[in-house]
Design a protein around this motif. Structure first.
Motif, PDB file in Angstrom:
ATOM      1  N   ALA A 165      16.618   6.830  10.180  1.00 18.47           N
ATOM      2  CA  ALA A 165      15.393   7.621  10.039  1.00 18.47           C
ATOM      3  C   ALA A 165      15.343   8.301   8.669  1.00 18.47           C
ATOM      4  N   LYS A 166      16.496   8.708   8.165  1.00 16.52           N
ATOM      5  CA  LYS A 166      16.562   9.390   6.871  1.00 16.52           C
ATOM      6  C   LYS A 166      16.560   8.414   5.693  1.00 16.52           C
TER       7      LYS A 166
ATOM      8  N   GLU B 257       9.928   9.707  14.575  1.00 21.32           N
ATOM      9  CA  GLU B 257      11.378   9.518  14.500  1.00 21.32           C
ATOM     10  C   GLU B 257      12.104  10.741  15.053  1.00 21.32           C
ATOM     11  N   ARG B 258      11.597  11.934  14.745  1.00 21.25           N
ATOM     12  CA  ARG B 258      12.200  13.163  15.282  1.00 21.25           C
ATOM     13  C   ARG B 258      12.110  13.167  16.810  1.00 21.25           C
TER      14      ARG B 258
ATOM     15  N   VAL C 275      11.900  17.524   4.056  1.00 18.65           N
ATOM     16  CA  VAL C 275      11.308  16.388   4.758  1.00 18.65           C
ATOM     17  C   VAL C 275      12.387  15.554   5.439  1.00 18.65           C
ATOM     18  N   THR C 276      13.530  15.400   4.791  1.00 18.87           N
ATOM     19  CA  THR C 276      14.583  14.562   5.357  1.00 18.87           C
ATOM     20  C   THR C 276      15.620  15.366   6.119  1.00 18.87           C
TER      21      THR C 276
ATOM     22  N   LEU D  23      14.693  10.774  18.203  1.00 18.92           N
ATOM     23  CA  LEU D  23      16.032  11.341  18.127  1.00 18.92           C
ATOM     24  C   LEU D  23      16.229  12.432  19.181  1.00 18.92           C
ATOM     25  N   THR D  24      15.213  13.248  19.381  1.00 11.67           N
ATOM     26  CA  THR D  24      15.294  14.305  20.389  1.00 11.67           C
ATOM     27  C   THR D  24      15.426  13.705  21.783  1.00 11.67           C
ATOM     28  N   ASN D  25      14.671  12.655  22.057  1.00 14.65           N
ATOM     29  CA  ASN D  25      14.775  11.987  23.362  1.00 14.65           C
ATOM     30  C   ASN D  25      16.162  11.382  23.562  1.00 14.65           C
ATOM     31  N   MET D  26      16.723  10.806  22.500  1.00 15.33           N
ATOM     32  CA  MET D  26      18.070  10.245  22.580  1.00 15.33           C
ATOM     33  C   MET D  26      19.086  11.350  22.874  1.00 15.33           C
TER      34      MET D  26
END
Length: 111
Positions: A72-73, A82-83, A24-25, A86-89
């Protein structure tokens, strides 16, 4: 004699729970992409395609992504939202790396 199967079952159940929690993390795709982007930055430094200022800005952007990943973790669960963030960033950082490596600015060579 029944204690061994019960004990074994308890250990297996605990291990399964731990691996589920880790899944999950865990963010292996994000971590791998982070490493590739860092390699791209270092390659740009080595080739002279990135100036010190450009390198500083790109490294700062990578640090910002790392902090966002840590946040996020922090609660033990990385949500799909959150994923996505992060992907967009990382998408933005990848574009920035490409742009900076291929602009006409370069470190002057000693001649």
């Amino acid at each position: 004699m029944k204690t061994i199967p019960v004990l074994l079952s308890a250990v297996l159940l605990a291990a399964a729970g731990a691996s589920f929690a880790q899944g999950v993390t865990a963010t292996p795709r994000i971590d791998q992409r982070e490493q590739r982007q860092e390699q791209r930055i270092q390659q740009g430094v080595g080739s002279g395609a990135l100036t010190p200022w450009e390198t500083y800005r790109l490294e700062k952007e990578q640090a910002h992504i790392g902090k966002a990943e840590s946040r996020a973790k922090a609660d033990g669960d990385v949500t799909p939202a959150e994923r996505k963030r992060l992907t967009n960033m990382q998408n933005r950082a990848s574009r920035d790396i490409r742009h900076q490596k291929h602009d006409r600015q370069a470190v002057p060579t000693k001649g």
